[in-house]
Design a protein around this motif. Structure first.
Motif, PDB file in Angstrom:
ATOM      1  N   VAL A 157       0.917  -1.286   0.095  1.00  0.00           N
ATOM      2  CA  VAL A 157      -0.048  -0.033   0.044  1.00  0.00           C
ATOM      3  C   VAL A 157       0.837   1.296  -0.128  1.00  0.00           C
ATOM      4  O   VAL A 157       0.337   2.295  -0.405  1.00  0.00           O
ATOM      5  CB  VAL A 157      -0.933  -0.152   1.010  1.00  0.00           C
ATOM      6  N   GLY A 158       2.321   1.154   0.479  1.00  0.00           N
ATOM      7  CA  GLY A 158       2.920   2.349   0.509  1.00  0.00           C
ATOM      8  C   GLY A 158       3.408   2.696  -1.120  1.00  0.00           C
ATOM      9  O   GLY A 158       3.676   3.555  -1.370  1.00  0.00           O
ATOM     10  N   VAL A 159       3.295   1.771  -2.015  1.00  0.00           N
ATOM     11  CA  VAL A 159       3.547   2.027  -3.434  1.00  0.00           C
ATOM     12  C   VAL A 159       2.157   2.024  -4.182  1.00  0.00           C
ATOM     13  O   VAL A 159       2.314   3.311  -4.855  1.00  0.00           O
ATOM     14  CB  VAL A 159       3.786   0.586  -3.841  1.00  0.00           C
ATOM     15  N   PHE A 210       9.198  -3.325  -0.584  1.00  0.00           N
ATOM     16  CA  PHE A 210      10.131  -3.162   0.593  1.00  0.00           C
ATOM     17  C   PHE A 210      11.568  -2.276   0.212  1.00  0.00           C
ATOM     18  O   PHE A 210      12.305  -2.270   1.344  1.00  0.00           O
ATOM     19  CB  PHE A 210      10.731  -4.779   0.888  1.00  0.00           C
ATOM     20  N   VAL A 211      11.536  -1.789  -0.833  1.00  0.00           N
ATOM     21  CA  VAL A 211      12.544  -0.798  -0.958  1.00  0.00           C
ATOM     22  C   VAL A 211      12.167   0.549  -1.229  1.00  0.00           C
ATOM     23  O   VAL A 211      12.837   1.725  -1.424  1.00  0.00           O
ATOM     24  CB  VAL A 211      13.612  -1.232  -2.254  1.00  0.00           C
ATOM     25  N   THR A 477       5.730   8.845   0.741  1.00  0.00           N
ATOM     26  CA  THR A 477       5.699   7.450   0.093  1.00  0.00           C
ATOM     27  C   THR A 477       5.478   7.581  -1.589  1.00  0.00           C
ATOM     28  O   THR A 477       4.959   8.600  -1.783  1.00  0.00           O
ATOM     29  CB  THR A 477       4.666   6.473   0.790  1.00  0.00           C
ATOM     30  N   TRP A 478       5.628   6.552  -2.207  1.00  0.00           N
ATOM     31  CA  TRP A 478       5.058   6.816  -3.618  1.00  0.00           C
ATOM     32  C   TRP A 478       3.643   6.773  -3.630  1.00  0.00           C
ATOM     33  O   TRP A 478       3.170   7.566  -4.548  1.00  0.00           O
ATOM     34  CB  TRP A 478       5.484   5.186  -4.198  1.00  0.00           C
ATOM     35  N   TYR A 479       2.781   6.166  -2.909  1.00  0.00           N
ATOM     36  CA  TYR A 479       1.575   6.334  -2.791  1.00  0.00           C
ATOM     37  C   TYR A 479       0.893   7.920  -2.665  1.00  0.00           C
ATOM     38  O   TYR A 479       0.106   8.423  -3.335  1.00  0.00           O
ATOM     39  CB  TYR A 479       0.697   5.284  -1.938  1.00  0.00           C
TER      40      TYR A 479
END
Length: 514
Positions: A157-159, A210-211, A477-479
């Motif tokens: 979800v962070g992506v 994860f990165v 984050t990316w999201y």
């Protein structure tokens, strides 16, 4: 488990096979629901998706796809959204039928044969994306993301938020089903190409999660006292006078000892119900406590307003300083349908007088953020809004260093809503790379760290104050940077490609199976 035999469109399955497939699709939906809090655990969602793909089979007739898709969606929604019965019984039935219908359409449009590997996950994820926004602003409870927050894929979800995590579940489940049922064709194109391509896509997304960046600490901290006044679950404002709720929270706050390390006290949503807060005796009580502790107190309040001759109310969170000033205010933007307003009220009033029990909240228009006198910014999402990733994202984009979620689930019996809300707070923490503070009058009150771990949580109905030092964080984050749109566009593209090739060249895939 023995997979159901593939059925081509020209083959007419027996009545027994139709019933078996229908039962399997319905049971698959129930399994997805049982992966949700408070019942199950995350692997059940994958089992549900695998069994749903088995129920559909390789290339079923389109009409049967529609039926099986609805049964899958209905099993999922009617169980996972059981809380809605307490809000509106008719609305619960209508919502289950409609949202089951979304998966019916997804299953009907998705191609059979090898191209289902691409099409089914994309279309069923798009069905969920639609449910998150339509109708009435969306109902994003009972989601795949909520079911997966305790599993190893939650960092996704962070992506790309809950939509990308939903796709991961559907894609992996479909791949597992295809690799088992079609293992004799895994070496033949296009099955082999699609299996390996989509497997690589899943592995790539999980690896990226994860990165990917998750924000960084500013070096500052904030010590927050989250106040839960306690009281019986399953009660409404008609059952318990608002002053009783206020007094419980004043009593709990009075138990906090002055501490130079304490920076903020947070009360839940709706803990104060007055005509005008600033001129009320309750406001003075809050100021007295703020002065005693020498820290600001953020309180949830409901105020009466009259607009165009009609009595309405506001639902706001304000910051009250020790010297009596209100330095910041946020009014809830996303209202709960049938809880804080009634869609199509003029029509429903002719059917039932029950709608008169639901008032009309005035939607807020300000950004989802509160600013403390010391300068820290808190993304502020009230109750229902925690289920919408975009609300937290807005506050973080405006510079919020942490997130608060004042809420009020006291009117619901059981723990479906409460546990799913804690799960949503965990998702929002991972999506934003921020601490999330959830505070409720009767539970659950919780502190969630940026990894989505619940650091502290109360029990239901107890009176308790949780005190936690949290890290102020910055960065995106990316999201937070991308939002949902790029992933929705990609899913639409994948769905269209699968429908085009799965339909236009269906004769080729059927010939390769001969």
């Amino acid at each position: 488990m023995t997979a159901a035999a593939p059925t081509s469109p020209t083959t007419h399955p027996s009545r027994r096979e139709n019933v078996s497939r229908a039962a399997l699709a319905l049971g698959a939906g129930v399994l997805v629901a049982m992966a949700l809090p408070p019942w199950g655990f995350w692997p059940l969602a994958f089992v549900g998706v695998v069994l749903f793909d088995v129920a559909l089979g390789d290339d079923p007739a389109r009409g049967r796809r529609f039926l099986l898709g609805w049964l899958f969606g209905a099993g999922w929604m009617f169980v996972g959204m059981g809380w809605m019965i307490q809000l509106t019984g008719p609305g619960y039935v209508v919502a289950g039928v409609i949202f089951g219908g979304y998966h019916s359409v997804a299953a009907g449009l998705a191609p059979g044969g090898p191209w289902r590997i691409l099409g089914r996950p994309a279309l069923h994820t798009l069905a969920e994306a639609l449910r998150f926004s339509f109708p009435f602003g969306g109902v994003p409870l009972a989601s795949m993301g909520i079911a997966q927050v305790g599993g190893p894929f939650a960092p996704v979800v962070g992506v790309g938020g809950v939509i990308l995590l939903t796709w991961i579940v559907f894609q992996l489940g479909t791949l597992m089903s295809v690799m088992w049922a079609s293992r004799d064709r895994l070496s033949r194109p296009p099955t082999s190409i699609l299996v390996w391509s989509m497997s690589a896509a899943v592995v790539g997304v999980i690896t990226l999660s994860f990165v990917a960046p998750d924000g960084r600490p500013t070096g500052d901290t904030l010590t927050i006292a989250a106040v839960q006044g306690g009281g019986e679950q399953g009660t409404s404002a008609l059952d318990v006078p608002s002053i009783v709720v206020t007094e419980r929270h004043l009593e709990a706050t009075a138990g906090i000892e002055p501490d130079p390390e304490l920076d903020l006290v947070v009360w839940p949503e709706n803990t104060i119900d007055v005509v005008t807060f600033e001129s009320s005796d309750i406001a003075q009580s809050i100021v007295d406590e703020a002065a005693r502790l020498d820290v600001p107190i953020s309180v949830g309040l409901t105020e009466d307003v009259v607009i165009d001759g009609r009595r309405r109310f506001t639902n706001a969170q304000v910051v009250v300083t020790p010297d009596g000033e209100i330095t910041s205010r946020y009014d809830k933007v996303r209202r709960v349908p049938f809880g804080e307003y009634v869609p199509l009220r003029s029509v429903l009033e002719r059917i039932s007088s029950a709608v008169d029990r639901v008032g009309d909240a005035v939607p807020g228009t300000t950004p989802a953020i509160l600013e403390l006198p010391s300068g820290e910014k808190l993304a502020t999402v009230i109750s229902w809004e925690i289920f919408f990733g975009g609300r937290v994202r807005e506050g973080v984009e405006l510079g919020a260093n942490a997130v608060i979620n004042p809420t009020n689930g006291a009117s619901y019996t059981g723990t479906i809503v409460q546990t799913q809300q804690v799960a949503s707070s965990r998702l929002r923490a991972i999506e934003s790379g921020r601490w999330v503070v959830q505070v409720a009058p009767t539970g659950f009150t919780a502190f969630v760290d940026p990894d989505g771990t619940v650091v502290q949580r109360t029990a239901q109905s107890e009176q308790r104050v949780l005190i936690q030092e949290i890290e102020m964080r910055t960065g995106f984050t990316w999201y937070t940077s991308l939002g949902d749109a790029p992933f929705i566009v990609a899913l639409i593209g994948a769905a269209l490609v699968s429908m085009y090739f799965g339909g236009r060249f269906g004769w080729l895939t059927r010939r390769s199976r001969a």
